[in-house]
Scaffold this motif. Structure first.
Motif, short mmCIF file in Angstrom:
data_model
loop_
_atom_site.label_atom_id
_atom_site.label_comp_id
_atom_site.label_asym_id
_atom_site.label_seq_id
_atom_site.Cartn_x
_atom_site.Cartn_y
_atom_site.Cartn_z
N GLU A 38 -0.16 22.79 4.48
CA GLU A 38 1.17 23.01 3.93
C GLU A 38 2.05 21.76 3.95
O GLU A 38 3.18 21.78 3.44
N THR A 39 1.53 20.68 4.49
CA THR A 39 2.31 19.46 4.72
C THR A 39 1.96 18.39 3.70
O THR A 39 0.79 18.25 3.30
N LEU A 40 2.97 17.63 3.29
CA LEU A 40 2.75 16.45 2.46
C LEU A 40 3.60 15.31 3.00
O LEU A 40 4.81 15.47 3.19
N ALA A 41 2.96 14.18 3.27
CA ALA A 41 3.65 12.99 3.77
C ALA A 41 3.45 11.85 2.79
O ALA A 41 2.43 11.79 2.09
N ARG A 42 4.43 10.95 2.75
CA ARG A 42 4.32 9.74 1.94
C ARG A 42 4.54 8.54 2.86
O ARG A 42 5.51 8.50 3.62
N HIS A 95 0.00 19.15 11.77
CA HIS A 95 -0.27 18.73 10.40
C HIS A 95 0.66 17.60 9.96
O HIS A 95 0.22 16.65 9.29
N VAL A 96 1.93 17.69 10.34
CA VAL A 96 2.89 16.65 9.98
C VAL A 96 2.46 15.31 10.57
O VAL A 96 2.39 14.28 9.88
N CYS A 97 2.14 15.30 11.85
CA CYS A 97 1.74 14.07 12.52
C CYS A 97 0.45 13.51 11.91
O CYS A 97 0.37 12.31 11.60
N GLU A 98 -0.53 14.35 11.73
CA GLU A 98 -1.81 13.87 11.23
C GLU A 98 -1.69 13.38 9.78
O GLU A 98 -2.31 12.38 9.41
N ALA A 99 -0.90 14.07 8.97
CA ALA A 99 -0.70 13.61 7.59
C ALA A 99 -0.06 12.23 7.56
O ALA A 99 -0.42 11.37 6.75
N ILE A 100 0.88 11.99 8.47
CA ILE A 100 1.54 10.68 8.53
C ILE A 100 0.54 9.60 8.94
O ILE A 100 0.49 8.52 8.31
N TYR A 101 -0.25 9.84 9.95
CA TYR A 101 -1.22 8.83 10.39
C TYR A 101 -2.28 8.55 9.32
O TYR A 101 -2.67 7.40 9.09
N GLY A 133 0.83 -1.19 0.00
CA GLY A 133 0.00 0.00 0.00
C GLY A 133 0.86 1.24 0.00
O GLY A 133 1.98 1.23 0.55
N GLU A 134 0.35 2.29 -0.62
CA GLU A 134 1.12 3.54 -0.72
C GLU A 134 0.15 4.71 -0.71
O GLU A 134 -0.92 4.63 -1.32
N ALA A 135 0.51 5.77 -0.01
CA ALA A 135 -0.34 6.95 0.00
C ALA A 135 0.49 8.22 0.14
O ALA A 135 1.44 8.26 0.94
N HIS A 136 0.13 9.22 -0.63
CA HIS A 136 0.57 10.59 -0.39
C HIS A 136 -0.57 11.27 0.36
O HIS A 136 -1.72 11.19 -0.06
N SER A 137 -0.23 11.91 1.45
CA SER A 137 -1.25 12.48 2.32
C SER A 137 -0.98 13.96 2.57
O SER A 137 -0.03 14.31 3.28
N PRO A 138 -1.78 14.85 1.99
CA PRO A 138 -1.60 16.28 2.24
C PRO A 138 -2.42 16.75 3.43
O PRO A 138 -3.50 16.22 3.70
N MET A 139 -1.90 17.73 4.12
CA MET A 139 -2.68 18.46 5.12
C MET A 139 -2.17 19.89 5.13
O MET A 139 -1.09 20.18 5.64
N VAL A 185 8.14 5.83 6.12
CA VAL A 185 7.40 7.05 6.42
C VAL A 185 8.29 8.24 6.09
O VAL A 185 9.42 8.33 6.59
N GLN A 186 7.78 9.15 5.29
CA GLN A 186 8.57 10.31 4.89
C GLN A 186 7.73 11.58 4.91
O GLN A 186 6.66 11.63 4.32
N GLN A 187 8.22 12.56 5.61
CA GLN A 187 7.66 13.91 5.56
C GLN A 187 8.32 14.60 4.38
O GLN A 187 9.51 14.92 4.41
N LEU A 188 7.58 14.81 3.31
CA LEU A 188 8.16 15.45 2.13
C LEU A 188 8.41 16.93 2.39
O LEU A 188 9.43 17.46 2.01
N TYR A 189 7.44 17.57 3.04
CA TYR A 189 7.62 18.93 3.51
C TYR A 189 6.48 19.26 4.46
O TYR A 189 5.52 18.50 4.58
N GLY A 190 6.62 20.38 5.15
CA GLY A 190 5.61 20.80 6.10
C GLY A 190 6.25 21.39 7.34
O GLY A 190 7.35 21.00 7.72
N SER A 191 5.56 22.33 7.96
CA SER A 191 6.13 23.04 9.10
C SER A 191 5.29 22.95 10.36
O SER A 191 5.81 23.08 11.47
N ASN A 192 3.99 22.73 10.23
CA ASN A 192 3.12 22.68 11.40
C ASN A 192 3.15 21.26 11.96
O ASN A 192 2.81 20.30 11.29
#
Length: 197
Positions: free
Chosen positions: A100-104, A161-167, A92-98, A151-158
């Motif tokens: 300003e944040t984007l996680a993969r 948002h980073v945590c929630e995008a990852i989950y 499984g794979e997902a890009h997850s935006p929130m 788990v990768q935080q592609l970018y993001g500062s909040n």
């Protein structure tokens, strides 16, 4: 029925976790740590895996045992529900935006636990939850569920948002990975004929 139930009691925690891989994303979460509850609720809702999690932990010490043990129990329940993993998508794979944040998040239900973590937090707490425990939560789930997890935080500062995008990314990746693929005809998704080891 692809369900798992783990009761785990030690001198540090008393935990009940139940999962249904073929659920609708219903949850009943009470760990004693508000932000952790919120993240496990996100996992359930977006993976469509029903999750019940009841934890009584030694929060008078700190949040480490509650975080670690609840994740270990969740992983065990997922592994129990998956059984021999016959017919699952496996990957499984997902890009997850929130905002300003984007996680993969990428997962392989390989039976070989491994976590690659490329995310960072710039504050010590989210709510009352120590942010250093977030990576440890994922490590613990991967360990007992038998996940190869990237788990990768592609970018993001909040940090929220980073945590929630990852989950949410983890949830959506797991939804793909645990779903049955009718074309596989119930075969175990490995040329070895088994997953793990």
């Amino acid at each position: 029925m692809r369900k798992g139930r783990i009761q785990r009691t030690t001198k540090e925690t008393d935990i009940l976790v139940e999962v249904d891989l073929d659920g609708t994303g219903r949850y009943d979460i009470a760990t004693g740590v508000g932000f952790l509850d919120h993240m496990v609720e996100q996992f359930s809702r977006h993976s469509l895996i029903d999750v019940t999690m009841r934890v009584k932990g030694d929060l008078h010490v700190d949040q480490h045992h509650t975080t670690e043990d609840s994740a270990l129990a969740l992983g065990q329940a997922l592994a129990q529900a998956l059984g021999d993993k016959a017919g699952i998508g496996r990957y499984g794979e997902a890009h997850s935006p929130m905002d300003e944040t984007l996680a993969r998040v990428v997962v392989d239900i390989s039976g070989r636990p491994y976590l690659v973590w490329k995310a960072r937090f710039t504050q010590e707490k989210l709510g009352e939850w120590d942010t250093e425990l977030i990576e440890h939560w994922f490590h613990s789930v991967a360990q007992t569920a038998g996940l190869t997890l990237h788990v990768q935080q592609l970018y993001g500062s909040n940090n929220h948002h980073v945590c929630e995008a990852i989950y949410k990314g983890f949830a959506r990746a797991m939804r793909q990975a645990v779903e049955r693929d009718a074309r596989k005809g119930g075969a175990i998704p490995s040329t070895k004929g088994q997953l793990g080891g």
